[in-house]
Scaffold this motif. Structure first.
Motif, short mmCIF file in Angstrom:
data_model
loop_
_atom_site.label_atom_id
_atom_site.label_comp_id
_atom_site.label_asym_id
_atom_site.label_seq_id
_atom_site.Cartn_x
_atom_site.Cartn_y
_atom_site.Cartn_z
N SER A 30 -20.09 31.07 23.27
CA SER A 30 -20.91 32.03 22.74
C SER A 30 -20.10 33.25 22.37
CB SER A 30 -21.97 32.41 23.64
OG SER A 30 -23.11 31.41 23.76
N SER A 32 -21.16 36.44 20.66
CA SER A 32 -21.93 37.88 20.60
C SER A 32 -23.25 37.73 21.41
CB SER A 32 -22.23 38.52 19.45
OG SER A 32 -20.88 38.49 18.53
N ASP A 91 -25.23 34.63 20.35
CA ASP A 91 -24.85 34.27 19.50
C ASP A 91 -23.90 32.94 19.54
OD1 ASP A 91 -22.96 35.31 16.26
OD2 ASP A 91 -23.52 33.25 16.92
N LEU A 97 -28.74 32.81 15.70
CA LEU A 97 -28.85 33.41 16.98
C LEU A 97 -29.96 32.52 18.15
CD1 LEU A 97 -29.04 37.05 16.40
CD2 LEU A 97 -27.36 36.02 17.24
N ILE B 99 -23.48 37.28 11.02
CA ILE B 99 -22.92 37.94 12.06
C ILE B 99 -23.54 39.17 12.74
CG2 ILE B 99 -20.75 38.92 13.06
CD1 ILE B 99 -19.11 37.45 11.01
N TYR B 102 -30.14 40.41 13.75
CA TYR B 102 -30.70 40.30 12.54
C TYR B 102 -31.90 41.20 12.20
CZ TYR B 102 -28.94 35.34 13.15
OH TYR B 102 -28.05 34.33 13.32
#
Lengths: 109, 113
Positions: A30, A32, A91, A97, B99, B102
């Protein structure tokens, strides 16, 4: 085993208390990590990112332990307005996610 | 502050009927996500778009669910036929490059009766 695991709570604390939530994740790759806050029947909102060195934002402190694969969120001086569900988010890299089921916090007067 | 727009906010439908949800992401956000959140659980990804292309729909029940983002801007998620177990909050989110965190829309709360 779930990818992201959290204690569902609820955590019932008095105003002014310090409360901590932990979260574990299974994917060691993972990339983040985040904490989101979700009020009842509302959308999740980004509370803070979690950095390897640890980070603070006012009364909120986030910590990451990659070796043990857990993330923590500490809230100091709890306010009534902190009552919400706190979602641990990972993440996994190359995918969207992944969210935990959340920990519910109820701050009482 | 830029927002992700979703409609409708609430939808009640009978089982076996068709239902559709719409999402308009933040302008310039190339990546769009549809998540489903059942009460008491965390959001679970249904489909991810990069511009108009599907990046991940591995968790989308394709026998009844479909999603499209034809021009790489707004998106529609459809369920046909709806089942009782589809009752949930359907959340749309967007991000610039996939990245980082969200931004979610306010969601569509679906009740199937």
């Amino acid at each position: 085993r779930k990818e992201v695991e959290q204690d569902p709570g609820p955590f019932n604390v008095p105003e002014g208390a310090t409360v901590a939530f932990n979260c574990t994740y299974s994917n060691s790759a993972s990339q983040s990590f985040f904490w989101y806050r979700q009020d009842c029947r509302k959308e999740p909102k980004l509370l803070m990112s979690v950095y390897s060195s640890g980070n603070e934002d006012g009364r909120f402190t986030a910590r990451l332990n990659r070796a043990s694969q857990y993330i923590s969120l500490l809230i100091r001086d709890s306010k009534l307005s902190d009552s919400a569900t706190y979602l641990c988010v990972v993440d996994p890299g190359r995918r969207a996610l992944t969210f935990g089921s959340g920990t519910r916090l109820q701050v009482q007067p | 502050e830029a927002e992700v727009a979703q409609s409708p906010r609430y939808k009640i439908t009978e089982k076996s009927q068709a239902v559709a949800f719409w999402c308009d992401p933040i302008s310039g956000h190339a990546t769009l996500y549809w998540y489903r959140q059942i009460l008491g659980q965390g959001p679970e990804l249904l489909v991810q778009f990069q511009d108009e292309s599907v990046v991940d729909d591995s968790q989308l029940p394709k026998d009844r669910f479909s999603a499209e983002r034809l021009k790489g801007v707004d998106s529609t998620l459809k369920i046909q036929p709806a089942e009782l177990g589809d009752s949930a909050m359907y959340l749309c989110a967007s991000s610039t490059t996939g990245i980082g965190g969200y931004t979610f829309g306010s969601g569509t709360r679906l009740t199937v009766v």
